[in-house]
Scaffold this active site. Sequence first.
Site, PDB file in Angstrom:
ATOM      1  N   GLY A   1      19.517 -22.793  -2.277  1.00 42.09           N
ATOM      2  CA  GLY A   1      20.424 -21.687  -2.019  1.00 42.09           C
ATOM      3  C   GLY A   1      21.748 -21.871  -2.740  1.00 42.09           C
TER       4      GLY A   1
ATOM      5  CG  LEU B   1      17.511 -31.832   1.696  1.00 41.89           C
ATOM      6  CD1 LEU B   1      19.016 -31.834   1.872  1.00 41.89           C
ATOM      7  CD2 LEU B   1      16.972 -33.254   1.632  1.00 41.89           C
ATOM      8  CB  ALA B   2      13.901 -28.468  -0.563  1.00 41.75           C
ATOM      9  CG  ASP B   3      14.084 -23.423   1.925  1.00 42.34           C
ATOM     10  OD1 ASP B   3      13.831 -22.637   1.003  1.00 42.34           O
ATOM     11  OD2 ASP B   3      13.240 -23.773   2.763  1.00 42.34           O
ATOM     12  CB  SER B   4      20.251 -26.183   2.348  1.00 48.68           C
ATOM     13  OG  SER B   4      19.836 -25.802   3.636  1.00 48.68           O
TER      14      SER B   4
END
Length: 400
Positions: free
Chosen positions: A177, A171-174
Amino acid sequence: MTTPGTPPPLTGLRVLDLATLFAGPLAATLLGDFGADVVKVEHPTKPDPSRGHGPSKDGVGLWWKILGRNKRTIALDLSKPGGRATLLQLAATADVLIENFRPGTLEKWDLGWPELSAANPRLVLTRVTAFGQFGPYAHRPGFGTLAEAMSGFAAITGEPDAPPTLPPFGLADSIAGLATAYGVLTALAARERTGEGQVVDMAIIEPILTVLGPQPTWYDQLGYVQARTGNRSANNAPRNTYRTADGTWVAVSTSAQSIAERVMHLVGRPELIDEPWFATGAERAAHADVLDAAVGDWIAGRTRTEVLAAFEKAEAAIAPVQDVRDVLTDPQYQALDTITTLDDPELGPLRMQNVLFRLSSTPGAIRWAGRPHGADTEQVLTELGLSRAELAALREEGAV
């Protein structure tokens, strides 16, 4: 309507993707989806770990097929003199360089902002790390999971009497991004005015705070700390998931007062609308037990098909709780071509999420899925002007 032959909006933009795993590479993927020439730069013997992340088929990583789409892949060891020199040559031809090494790593290889901007003053250097380029945590290793914990997301997710809950996906990575792609385009817009590039510093711990809403302001002004409420909301009710007679689940939301009233009429409890507490979302949330019972009992006596049809007729907000099998057959997703099919040389017909949004005149497209490690090294470096002898020297050095 789309004009045939119209190039995508980012055609002519070159992006060097030096990042690994998810946030940085996803940003590059989003840019590539709309026409940017994305060159994925990986270590010759240690490729992006996302190639081996999650399930694979016939030895081919499936996550990489999505994350690596619309990218040409080259292998280059930046710690080697030849690799460093080649990267600077590539940077001179690029608009954007995205990296997610720990702060100081590029500088250790003499590839920091002074060197890169000297090679190309118009370059946008985009640095994606867990904690940012400065501060007490900057040099710590970190992943999106830590951002989900630090930001307050985990603290408000889960049932009230259960432990904090982390999401079962990046979630946080997406979110980071998506935010990184926005940061890149903002810096490029500034370059149109100034003629100069700059550094984009993206800390993965920050964008997730934006999507969590006004929690810091609530605490600052009121001392209010949001608690875990499971599927319920502190701002409206009924808002929950409910089990149908045939054992499936649906989700109901009543963020608007008019929708809440329609739901009460539908489930045969119109008298609740006349209660003084029904007039505001917060007061309805305080009486969620009563409202959940009214809605839940009505839904429990009907199949999912019956429930969805009745809610649609009443113009009330509802959706089935779907798993990936349902998503792939959902008529709305099919109409939008949200999950599209492309032909992949390694796997044949391959389904994956389509580009993020539709543009009426200059749409994006998936031109190809993720390619094998280093598949385009010779092509890209030959385009750069390297001779066969220079390529051979780089191979001898282990730089490619």
